[in-house]
Motif scaffolding. Structure first.
Motif, PDB file in Angstrom:
ATOM      1  N   GLU A 403       0.840  -1.214   0.000  1.00  0.00           N
ATOM      2  CA  GLU A 403       0.000   0.000   0.000  1.00  0.00           C
ATOM      3  C   GLU A 403       0.863   1.246   0.000  1.00  0.00           C
ATOM      4  O   GLU A 403       1.378   1.648   1.044  1.00  0.00           O
ATOM      5  CB  GLU A 403      -0.890   0.012   1.243  1.00  0.00           C
ATOM      6  CG  GLU A 403      -2.089  -0.885   1.097  1.00  0.00           C
ATOM      7  CD  GLU A 403      -2.984  -0.784   2.307  1.00  0.00           C
ATOM      8  OE1 GLU A 403      -3.234   0.345   2.773  1.00  0.00           O
ATOM      9  OE2 GLU A 403      -3.383  -1.852   2.784  1.00  0.00           O
ATOM     10  N   ILE A 404       1.053   1.792  -1.186  1.00  0.00           N
ATOM     11  CA  ILE A 404       1.876   3.005  -1.292  1.00  0.00           C
ATOM     12  C   ILE A 404       1.210   3.992  -2.254  1.00  0.00           C
ATOM     13  O   ILE A 404       0.281   3.642  -2.983  1.00  0.00           O
ATOM     14  CB  ILE A 404       3.305   2.693  -1.821  1.00  0.00           C
ATOM     15  CG1 ILE A 404       3.234   1.949  -3.168  1.00  0.00           C
ATOM     16  CG2 ILE A 404       4.114   1.932  -0.804  1.00  0.00           C
ATOM     17  CD1 ILE A 404       4.519   2.013  -3.943  1.00  0.00           C
ATOM     18  N   TYR A 405       1.729   5.215  -2.223  1.00  0.00           N
ATOM     19  CA  TYR A 405       1.351   6.242  -3.196  1.00  0.00           C
ATOM     20  C   TYR A 405       2.648   6.764  -3.803  1.00  0.00           C
ATOM     21  O   TYR A 405       3.635   6.924  -3.090  1.00  0.00           O
ATOM     22  CB  TYR A 405       0.606   7.395  -2.517  1.00  0.00           C
ATOM     23  CG  TYR A 405      -0.621   6.919  -1.795  1.00  0.00           C
ATOM     24  CD1 TYR A 405      -1.763   6.565  -2.504  1.00  0.00           C
ATOM     25  CD2 TYR A 405      -0.632   6.817  -0.403  1.00  0.00           C
ATOM     26  CE1 TYR A 405      -2.887   6.109  -1.848  1.00  0.00           C
ATOM     27  CE2 TYR A 405      -1.753   6.357   0.262  1.00  0.00           C
ATOM     28  CZ  TYR A 405      -2.879   6.006  -0.462  1.00  0.00           C
ATOM     29  OH  TYR A 405      -3.983   5.544   0.183  1.00  0.00           O
ATOM     30  N   TYR A 406       2.633   7.042  -5.083  1.00  0.00           N
ATOM     31  CA  TYR A 406       3.884   7.498  -5.692  1.00  0.00           C
ATOM     32  C   TYR A 406       3.622   8.362  -6.931  1.00  0.00           C
ATOM     33  O   TYR A 406       2.500   8.439  -7.439  1.00  0.00           O
ATOM     34  CB  TYR A 406       4.775   6.301  -6.067  1.00  0.00           C
ATOM     35  CG  TYR A 406       4.223   5.388  -7.132  1.00  0.00           C
ATOM     36  CD1 TYR A 406       4.491   5.603  -8.476  1.00  0.00           C
ATOM     37  CD2 TYR A 406       3.417   4.294  -6.799  1.00  0.00           C
ATOM     38  CE1 TYR A 406       3.982   4.773  -9.461  1.00  0.00           C
ATOM     39  CE2 TYR A 406       2.909   3.451  -7.777  1.00  0.00           C
ATOM     40  CZ  TYR A 406       3.189   3.695  -9.103  1.00  0.00           C
ATOM     41  OH  TYR A 406       2.686   2.879 -10.078  1.00  0.00           O
ATOM     42  N   TYR A 407       4.687   9.006  -7.398  1.00  0.00           N
ATOM     43  CA  TYR A 407       4.628   9.780  -8.640  1.00  0.00           C
ATOM     44  C   TYR A 407       5.999   9.725  -9.295  1.00  0.00           C
ATOM     45  O   TYR A 407       6.993   9.381  -8.636  1.00  0.00           O
ATOM     46  CB  TYR A 407       4.222  11.241  -8.379  1.00  0.00           C
ATOM     47  CG  TYR A 407       5.253  12.065  -7.634  1.00  0.00           C
ATOM     48  CD1 TYR A 407       5.270  12.107  -6.250  1.00  0.00           C
ATOM     49  CD2 TYR A 407       6.223  12.811  -8.319  1.00  0.00           C
ATOM     50  CE1 TYR A 407       6.209  12.866  -5.555  1.00  0.00           C
ATOM     51  CE2 TYR A 407       7.155  13.580  -7.637  1.00  0.00           C
ATOM     52  CZ  TYR A 407       7.145  13.598  -6.255  1.00  0.00           C
ATOM     53  OH  TYR A 407       8.076  14.344  -5.579  1.00  0.00           O
ATOM     54  N   GLY A 428      -0.973   2.634  -6.866  1.00  0.00           N
ATOM     55  CA  GLY A 428      -0.614   3.743  -5.970  1.00  0.00           C
ATOM     56  C   GLY A 428      -0.143   5.000  -6.677  1.00  0.00           C
ATOM     57  O   GLY A 428       0.077   6.030  -6.043  1.00  0.00           O
ATOM     58  N   ALA A 429       0.028   4.947  -8.019  1.00  0.00           N
ATOM     59  CA  ALA A 429       0.428   6.178  -8.727  1.00  0.00           C
ATOM     60  C   ALA A 429      -0.692   7.208  -8.546  1.00  0.00           C
ATOM     61  O   ALA A 429      -1.877   6.859  -8.648  1.00  0.00           O
ATOM     62  CB  ALA A 429       0.643   5.899 -10.207  1.00  0.00           C
ATOM     63  N   ARG A 430      -0.328   8.430  -8.260  1.00  0.00           N
ATOM     64  CA  ARG A 430      -1.344   9.475  -8.130  1.00  0.00           C
ATOM     65  C   ARG A 430      -1.146  10.588  -9.142  1.00  0.00           C
ATOM     66  O   ARG A 430      -2.069  11.297  -9.481  1.00  0.00           O
ATOM     67  CB  ARG A 430      -1.370  10.039  -6.696  1.00  0.00           C
ATOM     68  CG  ARG A 430      -2.019   9.070  -5.704  1.00  0.00           C
ATOM     69  CD  ARG A 430      -3.482   8.814  -6.084  1.00  0.00           C
ATOM     70  NE  ARG A 430      -4.120   7.765  -5.287  1.00  0.00           N
ATOM     71  CZ  ARG A 430      -4.192   6.472  -5.631  1.00  0.00           C
ATOM     72  NH1 ARG A 430      -3.652   6.053  -6.769  1.00  0.00           N
ATOM     73  NH2 ARG A 430      -4.798   5.596  -4.857  1.00  0.00           N
ATOM     74  N   PHE A 431       0.081  10.763  -9.605  1.00  0.00           N
ATOM     75  CA  PHE A 431       0.259  11.677 -10.742  1.00  0.00           C
ATOM     76  C   PHE A 431       1.557  11.382 -11.467  1.00  0.00           C
ATOM     77  O   PHE A 431       2.470  10.750 -10.923  1.00  0.00           O
ATOM     78  CB  PHE A 431       0.174  13.148 -10.335  1.00  0.00           C
ATOM     79  CG  PHE A 431       1.316  13.681  -9.494  1.00  0.00           C
ATOM     80  CD1 PHE A 431       2.372  14.367 -10.063  1.00  0.00           C
ATOM     81  CD2 PHE A 431       1.291  13.545  -8.116  1.00  0.00           C
ATOM     82  CE1 PHE A 431       3.394  14.893  -9.277  1.00  0.00           C
ATOM     83  CE2 PHE A 431       2.303  14.072  -7.328  1.00  0.00           C
ATOM     84  CZ  PHE A 431       3.355  14.743  -7.904  1.00  0.00           C
ATOM     85  N   PHE A 432       1.589  11.816 -12.725  1.00  0.00           N
ATOM     86  CA  PHE A 432       2.825  11.735 -13.500  1.00  0.00           C
ATOM     87  C   PHE A 432       3.215  13.132 -13.940  1.00  0.00           C
ATOM     88  O   PHE A 432       2.361  14.004 -14.128  1.00  0.00           O
ATOM     89  CB  PHE A 432       2.654  10.812 -14.711  1.00  0.00           C
ATOM     90  CG  PHE A 432       2.667   9.374 -14.298  1.00  0.00           C
ATOM     91  CD1 PHE A 432       3.859   8.735 -14.018  1.00  0.00           C
ATOM     92  CD2 PHE A 432       1.480   8.689 -14.114  1.00  0.00           C
ATOM     93  CE1 PHE A 432       3.877   7.416 -13.582  1.00  0.00           C
ATOM     94  CE2 PHE A 432       1.485   7.375 -13.677  1.00  0.00           C
ATOM     95  CZ  PHE A 432       2.684   6.734 -13.410  1.00  0.00           C
TER      96      PHE A 432
END
Ligand code: SF4
Length: 601
Positions: A403-407, A428-432
């Protein structure tokens, strides 16, 4: 045998810097002892206090430009710059007090609470409080800058004194004189509180222009006051290697070694050399002065086997010091850029040719770091990861239930299909950070971005539909760009359905960019050094001067900032970690639709 890797100001003080952790991890895996220390985060914690602000106000009030006179010990050129600096400083200080109307008192009153807002889990997630706190902090940094004006420290940048050049003689003067360098008195005091006597080697990383004067200032003090060998590395050093090697004082006063390019191999070899197990000539990627005073440049390190590089080690960073309520961990999935042909670019310079960790190895690292540091927020610091590989990484993250969030950065490649973008979001990607650059086909051809332009907007729309935020980077005023072409890019920037955050930059001719060898093809008639330690050239183009470019970019930015003042992160260079935290907590639509009641400065 003990190594210390130190991060230097100025860098946005939200998360630890990767290089120190990477090299510490690598050394520890080879049986050596290594610590990390973040002078950057210490600096901001130490200066963002009521006492420091009051001290700077008092210094500013007592400043008198007439006290600065020519001194026989300096050259005419330096004396002239000292006096010009003092006159400009006086004007900046006078204007500040003329227009301040007591606002500095409320800034000082609110400062320590504002620092808490950035670090506190509840306060941080209230946008009204967060955006006000950032403004208060930047106003406090304006106060901290006054005694050293026209230099200016901000959370997201350090603007050095523009009267001084980036020639070594000017940089050297600043490193040695506190009338032009806010970091010198700070480091002198700070070093008095630290015991660095156990270190055999202290390595500093300089990756950006904003770190050049602070980094060299610290390197010089460490060389003077400790027994450790001092090494300087980082991307910036690679870019100015040729010029640095010609400056004898670099090796007599500032450091013992320059480390060129990726340091994972050479740092282990250097530790072996310092412990007497290897000859210095066998330490890859090292520049040093031998016993005869000759500057020697060793062979570059062979290509790394990324599968064998140790996981980064952030054990000796104090996460509570960062200006963030969450731990954000930087991870590098690979090295270099797999395209590597954009004409203006020097981002990947200094790294080996493109290579990427296997999917299992990359996800093992993320999983390990998430568990070890209890982190959920990650920055993948890569220049670009091919969509096919990104998809496999995403699927593995989902499979393991991490469980992670990343960009991260990404290229607008057709391979980012709706399905891939959905997988990325689910992992978990939230933006690029998409390199959009310019709308005009002609300009994009000159840039040689190597993407199918007809797909760009579709990919942004698909990313949006997958729940992702689109941060796009734009390159304004590429040589020969017409007013209409520039406007077509600005129209895209204003399309908030596709572009949620814009990060604009204006064209600069970089010393290490491909375009340098072909500059006349875009009407650049001549270019020259902008100071031997600067990474860009001064240039003259048929269609625009550097001043015109700056003016056009500033005028666009001013208007855009006014037009989007009530939006969250419609424009940012450095607050990607904050954006990630908000997107992770609230989701894209909340961040997109929120309108600030607080009136930003
Ligand atoms: S701009 Fe991006 S895609 Fe182009 S060469 Fe540089 S890193 Fe690679």
């Amino acid at each position: 045998m003990k190594f210390l890797f130190a991060a230097v100001p100025q860098w946005y003080p939200v998360s630890p810097y990767l290089a120190g952790g990477l090299l510490a991890g690598q050394l520890k895996a080879h049986g050596f002892s290594a610590d990390t220390y973040d002078f950057n985060v210490e600096f901001f914690n130490d200066i963002l206090t009521k006492d420091y602000a009051l001290e700077c106000l008092s210094k500013a009030r007592s400043f008198n430009a007439a006290d600065v006179v020519c001194e026989a010990e300096y050259s005419d050129d330096i004396n002239e710059k000292r006096i010009k600096t003092a006159q400009l400083r006086q004007k900046i200080i006078d204007d500040y007090f003329k227009f301040d109307n007591g606002k500095c008192d409320s800034v000082i009153e609110e400062l320590e609470y504002s620092v808490r807002v950035l670090k506190d889990k509840e306060l941080f997630y209230d946008p009204e409080k967060l955006f006000r706190a950032k403004d208060v902090i930047n106003s406090a940094l304006d106060i901290a800058s006054l005694p050293f004006a026209p230099s200016r420290i901000m959370l997201d940048n350090f603007i050095a004194n523009g009267i001084m050049t980036y020639d070594f003689k000017d940089v050297d003067y600043q490193c040695k004189h506190d009338d032009m360098n806010m970091f010198l008195p700070y480091f002198e005091k700070k070093l008095g509180t630290l015991d660095l006597s156990s270190y055999d080697y202290i390595g500093l990383s300089i990756t950006d222009l904003s770190q050049l004067v602070p980094g060299l200032t610290l390197a010089r003090l460490l060389k003077k006051y400790t027994n450790a060998k001092i090494g300087i590395g980082g991307n910036y050093i690679f870019k100015v290697e040729g010029d640095m090697k010609k400056i004898p004082e670099i090796f007599s006063e500032y450091c013992d070694y320059l480390s060129i390019g990726d340091g994972e191999t050479s740092v282990v070899e250097l530790a072996e050399y310092i412990s007497g197990k290897r000859d210095i000539a066998d330490v890859h990627s090292l520049v040093y002065r031998d016993e005869n005073g000759t500057v020697c440049t060793n062979e570059r390190a062979p290509l790394l086997n990324l599968e064998k590089v140790a996981f980064p080690d952030f054990d000796t960073y104090d996460f509570s010091k960062y200006f963030s309520p969450e731990t954000v961990i930087p991870v590098q999935l690979g090295k270099g850029c797999y395209w590597g042909k954009c004409s203006f670019c020097d981002f990947y310079t200094g790294q080996q040719k493109f290579d990427i960790k296997s999917v299992m190895r990359a996800v093992d690292e993320v999983e390990y770091l998430a568990k070890k540091y209890g982190a959920k927020h990650f920055t993948f610091v890569d220049e670009a990861v091919p969509p096919k590989i990104y998809n496999e990484i995403a699927k593995e993250i989902i499979k393991r239930g991490i469980e992670i969030y990343y960009y991260s950065f990404a290229r607008l490649e057709k391979g980012f299909t709706p399905e891939v973008l959905e997988n990325l979001y689910a992992s978990g990607a939230r933006f690029f950070m998409w390199g959009y650059e310019a709308e005009s086909e002609r300009i994009m051809k000159l840039i040689n971005k190597g993407i199918d332009l007809s797909y760009r907007k579709k990919i942004l729309a698909d990313a949006r539909d997958a729940g992702l935020w689109n941060l796009c980077t734009f390159l304004l005023c590429y040589p020969t760009e017409t007013a209409e072409e520039l406007q077509s890019t600005i129209d895209v920037i204003y399309d908030h359905e596709l572009v949620n955050t814009c990060t604009p930059s204006n064209f600069a001719l970089k010393k290490n960019a491909i375009l340098k060898d072909n500059a006349s093809s875009v009407g650049i008639t001549d270019f020259a050094e902008n100071g031997e330690l600067h990474i860009s050239y001064k240039y003259h183009a048929l269609t625009q001067t550097m001043e015109e470019v700056k003016k056009k970019r500033n005028s666009f930015e001013k208007k855009y900032l006014e037009d989007t003042a009530d939006r969250l992160w419609a424009h940012t260079f450095t607050e990607s970690d904050f954006l990630l935290m908000y997107l992770a907590k609230y989701g894209r639509d909340y961040v997109k639709n929120y309108r600030l009641k607080y009136k930003r400065k």
